[in-house]
Design a protein around this motif. Structure first.
Motif, short mmCIF file in Angstrom:
data_model
loop_
_atom_site.label_atom_id
_atom_site.label_comp_id
_atom_site.label_asym_id
_atom_site.label_seq_id
_atom_site.Cartn_x
_atom_site.Cartn_y
_atom_site.Cartn_z
N TYR A 47 47.48 41.24 42.17
CA TYR A 47 46.37 42.18 42.23
C TYR A 47 46.69 43.51 41.55
O TYR A 47 45.83 44.14 40.94
N ASN A 48 47.95 43.94 41.64
CA ASN A 48 48.34 45.23 41.10
C ASN A 48 48.34 45.25 39.57
O ASN A 48 48.20 46.31 38.96
N GLN A 94 41.56 45.83 39.52
CA GLN A 94 41.78 47.25 39.78
C GLN A 94 40.54 48.08 39.44
O GLN A 94 40.24 49.07 40.11
N LYS A 138 38.04 47.48 42.25
CA LYS A 138 38.54 48.16 43.45
C LYS A 138 38.27 49.66 43.36
O LYS A 138 37.80 50.29 44.33
#
Length: 273
Positions: free
Chosen positions: A209-210, A216, A219
């Motif tokens: 996810y990072n 991102q 998010k």
């Protein structure tokens, strides 16, 4: 109740991979042990399911059992509203596991006046892994002339979109963004990031996810919207701009026919000569 609490305490943790739901007992068996406390036991199973869902976010693994836990909980207590709303809110529209279908179908029977629960089911049926747009249209048709004045106009006529196979991404995205603002979903916002991505055409499980740029971006937009830093309409438009457009595959040229034509032409010219 003491026996039930003790058994619940020593129960094995819910696994976080695969789709084997054999760890969950049948509702009929649990009802026999519950001795009339079906609603209490349903709450215990649901709490444990949410705990496992939260832990899956920490490990970065997709949790595939929420529908199964909700099925057991709502079978024990059909009036248990939270699992219906929660499963409909966090389950991706195109999720391959259809264990939530029976849960959402039960929701439309128990709460027929709740158009949002019906919309969750219609979106899953109409745009899920096995699209059935006729059923989706029938689910939403009854709200066309409903006396409920709180139903938005686009929801009243949404059954036509299913009938015409023109269900728009805009409507589904609007529903998700509205759910993001619900306090009950505050600790499970990660589900909405992935749900939005899959709605916009980004398939598959995200490994990191990072490092995923699209994740991102979604998010950041959603978080800033909830925190009041970016107006919802701006977030809505920017997310729509991220929608992937599938490139149609062009049919291959029939080389056999072309070769035959060339050969025939050559043969004809030879005869003429």
């Amino acid at each position: 109740m003491a026996i039930i609490a003790l058994a619940f305490h020593y129960a094995k943790p819910l696994p976080g991979t695969n789709f084997d739901e054999s760890f969950l007992p049948k509702a009929s068996s649990v009802r026999y042990v519950a001795a009339g406390h079906d609603a209490s036991v349903a709450g215990l199973f649901w709490i444990k399911g949410l705990t496992e869902l939260g832990e899956s976010y920490l490990t970065g693994r997709e949790y595939a059992y929420l529908g199964h836990v909700a099925e057991l909980s709502t079978s024990l207590d059909t009036l248990f509203y939270t699992p219906y709303y929660f499963v409909g809110g966090v389950t991706p529209i195109d999720a391959p596991d259809t264990s939530d279908f029976s849960v959402l179908r039960r929701a439309t029977r128990v709460y027929p006046e709740n158009w949002r629960l019906a919309l969750y089911y219609a979106l899953r049926v109409g745009r899920g892994p096995y699209p059935n747009r006729t059923e989706a249209a029938n689910v939403m048709r009854k709200y066309f002339d409903s006396p409920d004045t709180t139903i938005p106009d686009h929801i009243r006529t949404i059954y036509r979109s299913f009938e015409l196979d023109s269900m728009q991404t805009e409507t589904a995205l609007e529903t998700i963004l509205n759910d993001v603002f619900q306090p009950r979903f505050k600790k499970f916002r990660t589900s909405f990031y992935t749900k939005i991505l899959r709605l916009l055409g980004y398939k598959g499980l995200i490994e990191d996810y990072n490092k995923d740029e699209n994740y991102q971006k979604v998010k950041a937009l959603v978080d800033n919207m909830v925190d009041g830093k970016i107006p919802p309409v701006v977030v809505y438009n920017q997310l729509l701009a991220m929608k992937r457009v599938e490139t149609p595959v062009e049919p291959k040229a029939d080389t056999t026919a072309a070769t035959t034509t060339v050969d025939t032409t050559v043969a004809d010219s030879t005869i003429v000569e």
